[in-house]
Design a protein around this motif. Sequence first.
Motif, PDB file in Angstrom:
ATOM      1  N   ARG A 276       0.833  -1.204   0.000  1.00 24.14           N
ATOM      2  CA  ARG A 276       0.000   0.000   0.000  1.00 24.14           C
ATOM      3  C   ARG A 276       0.871   1.259   0.000  1.00 24.14           C
ATOM      4  O   ARG A 276       0.568   2.245  -0.680  1.00 24.14           O
ATOM      5  N   TYR A 277       1.948   1.248   0.779  1.00 25.39           N
ATOM      6  CA  TYR A 277       2.849   2.408   0.805  1.00 25.39           C
ATOM      7  C   TYR A 277       3.569   2.582  -0.534  1.00 25.39           C
ATOM      8  O   TYR A 277       3.720   3.711  -1.027  1.00 25.39           O
ATOM      9  N   GLN A 279       2.511   1.642  -3.476  1.00 20.54           N
ATOM     10  CA  GLN A 279       1.529   2.136  -4.444  1.00 20.54           C
ATOM     11  C   GLN A 279       1.218   3.606  -4.199  1.00 20.54           C
ATOM     12  O   GLN A 279       1.085   4.393  -5.158  1.00 20.54           O
ATOM     13  N   LEU A 280       1.119   4.010  -2.937  1.00 22.24           N
ATOM     14  CA  LEU A 280       0.842   5.418  -2.609  1.00 22.24           C
ATOM     15  C   LEU A 280       1.937   6.325  -3.168  1.00 22.24           C
ATOM     16  O   LEU A 280       1.644   7.382  -3.750  1.00 22.24           O
ATOM     17  N   GLU A 283       1.539   6.671  -6.889  1.00 18.23           N
ATOM     18  CA  GLU A 283       0.385   7.500  -7.235  1.00 18.23           C
ATOM     19  C   GLU A 283       0.720   8.982  -7.146  1.00 18.23           C
ATOM     20  O   GLU A 283       0.128   9.808  -7.852  1.00 18.23           O
ATOM     21  N   HIS A 284       1.658   9.324  -6.263  1.00 14.61           N
ATOM     22  CA  HIS A 284       2.065  10.727  -6.091  1.00 14.61           C
ATOM     23  C   HIS A 284       3.317  11.063  -6.899  1.00 14.61           C
ATOM     24  O   HIS A 284       3.923  12.123  -6.686  1.00 14.61           O
ATOM     25  N   GLU A 329      -0.795  16.621   2.238  1.00 14.09           N
ATOM     26  CA  GLU A 329      -1.732  15.672   1.629  1.00 14.09           C
ATOM     27  C   GLU A 329      -1.168  14.253   1.652  1.00 14.09           C
ATOM     28  O   GLU A 329      -1.862  13.295   2.017  1.00 14.09           O
ATOM     29  N   LEU A 330       0.098  14.111   1.288  1.00  9.96           N
ATOM     30  CA  LEU A 330       0.716  12.791   1.268  1.00  9.96           C
ATOM     31  C   LEU A 330       0.890  12.254   2.679  1.00  9.96           C
ATOM     32  O   LEU A 330       0.670  11.062   2.936  1.00  9.96           O
ATOM     33  N   ALA A 333      -2.308  10.795   3.804  1.00  7.01           N
ATOM     34  CA  ALA A 333      -2.555   9.497   3.184  1.00  7.01           C
ATOM     35  C   ALA A 333      -1.712   8.407   3.840  1.00  7.01           C
ATOM     36  O   ALA A 333      -2.180   7.271   4.028  1.00  7.01           O
ATOM     37  N   ILE A 334      -0.480   8.739   4.189  1.00  9.96           N
ATOM     38  CA  ILE A 334       0.359   7.790   4.926  1.00  9.96           C
ATOM     39  C   ILE A 334      -0.266   7.467   6.268  1.00  9.96           C
ATOM     40  O   ILE A 334      -0.322   6.298   6.688  1.00  9.96           O
ATOM     41  N   ILE A 337      -3.143   4.933   6.056  1.00 10.89           N
ATOM     42  CA  ILE A 337      -2.696   3.527   5.995  1.00 10.89           C
ATOM     43  C   ILE A 337      -2.224   3.066   7.351  1.00 10.89           C
ATOM     44  O   ILE A 337      -2.525   1.949   7.789  1.00 10.89           O
TER      45      ILE A 337
END
Length: 346
Positions: A276-277, A279-280, A283-284, A329-330, A333-334, A337
């Motif tokens: 997940r990390y 992929q995050l 995405e950024h 923002e990032l 999102a971290i 998760i």
Amino acid sequence: MEYRKLGHTDLTVSALCLGTMTWGEQNSEAEAFEQIAMAREHGVNFIDTAEMYPVPPRPETYAATERIIGNWFRQHGDRDAWTLASKVAGPGNGISHIRDGQLKLNRQHIVAALDASLQRLQTTHIDLYQLHWPERSTNFFGKLGYQHQSNDLFTPLEETLEVLDEQVRAGKIRHIGLSNETPWGTMKFLQLAESRGWPRAVSIQNPYNLLNRSFEVGLAEVAIREQCGLLAYSPLAFGMLSGKYEQGARPEGARLTLFSRFARYSNPQTVNACSRYVQLAREHGLDPVHMALAFVTQQPFVTSNIIGATTTDQLRSNLDSSEIRLSDELLAAIEAIHQDQPNPAP
């Protein structure tokens, strides 16, 4: 490169510290020299080693890392350009080749370990001398929960700190630090230092990364309020957060491919969170390495982020992370998760 105070000392260290534990095992002396030169070109002035390195620890390679660093200093004459950190080993399995395996953090062992490190490193002093892990039985090296052992016999912390004070007074070490330590241990060392006039620990070297943020629970406040900042190791979780092990991949020559003992970040929940990390980050528009390292480096309780690599390409990427600042923002999102899968790795 950003520079930060090492605790309450007059030393200013780079926000990235050059880790060395592969030198002499996965890396030759020539490759280590390339890494030192590259790190220096990027503004790194902080290098961390240990008497036990390289890892995995083997009799055949014991202390090879310190010898390599000592050879660099001898050939290049730039010892004063570096803040040099090393560590004395504590008791444990798999290191019977170090002082017959009967390791204690007492006068006999600390003096013997320090003198041998100074000789290998070809220097008159070590700037930061750390206790690699506690002698007592407690929760470190992948153990989150504490289970008390009433019959646990270990060198009194007073004796350990007193001999370290003697070595500081002798000029062999400038400052002391802890490693793989707990909140109780850290505060006890600090209390004894204040009450006895002994040297205060100026840092604590513990694991910290996106998959293991347990340092935040009991030690982050200590690090800030007591000026005993974190020297974060395993910021990429044995390379898991780089994405190179995604979908079970095992690249040739990689640590998890070569050594089965490095299994701390291999359980299913950790693998899932790691994906997940990774992929995050993508995405950024970020390299997962840069996101993972930048997250660690910009924490307020971190003094320096210890980066290690086996190739110059890896090291260059790690060093480039110093230019990255994660957006709010990032970071949010971290955190999302993390809230969903908090500390999947011990």
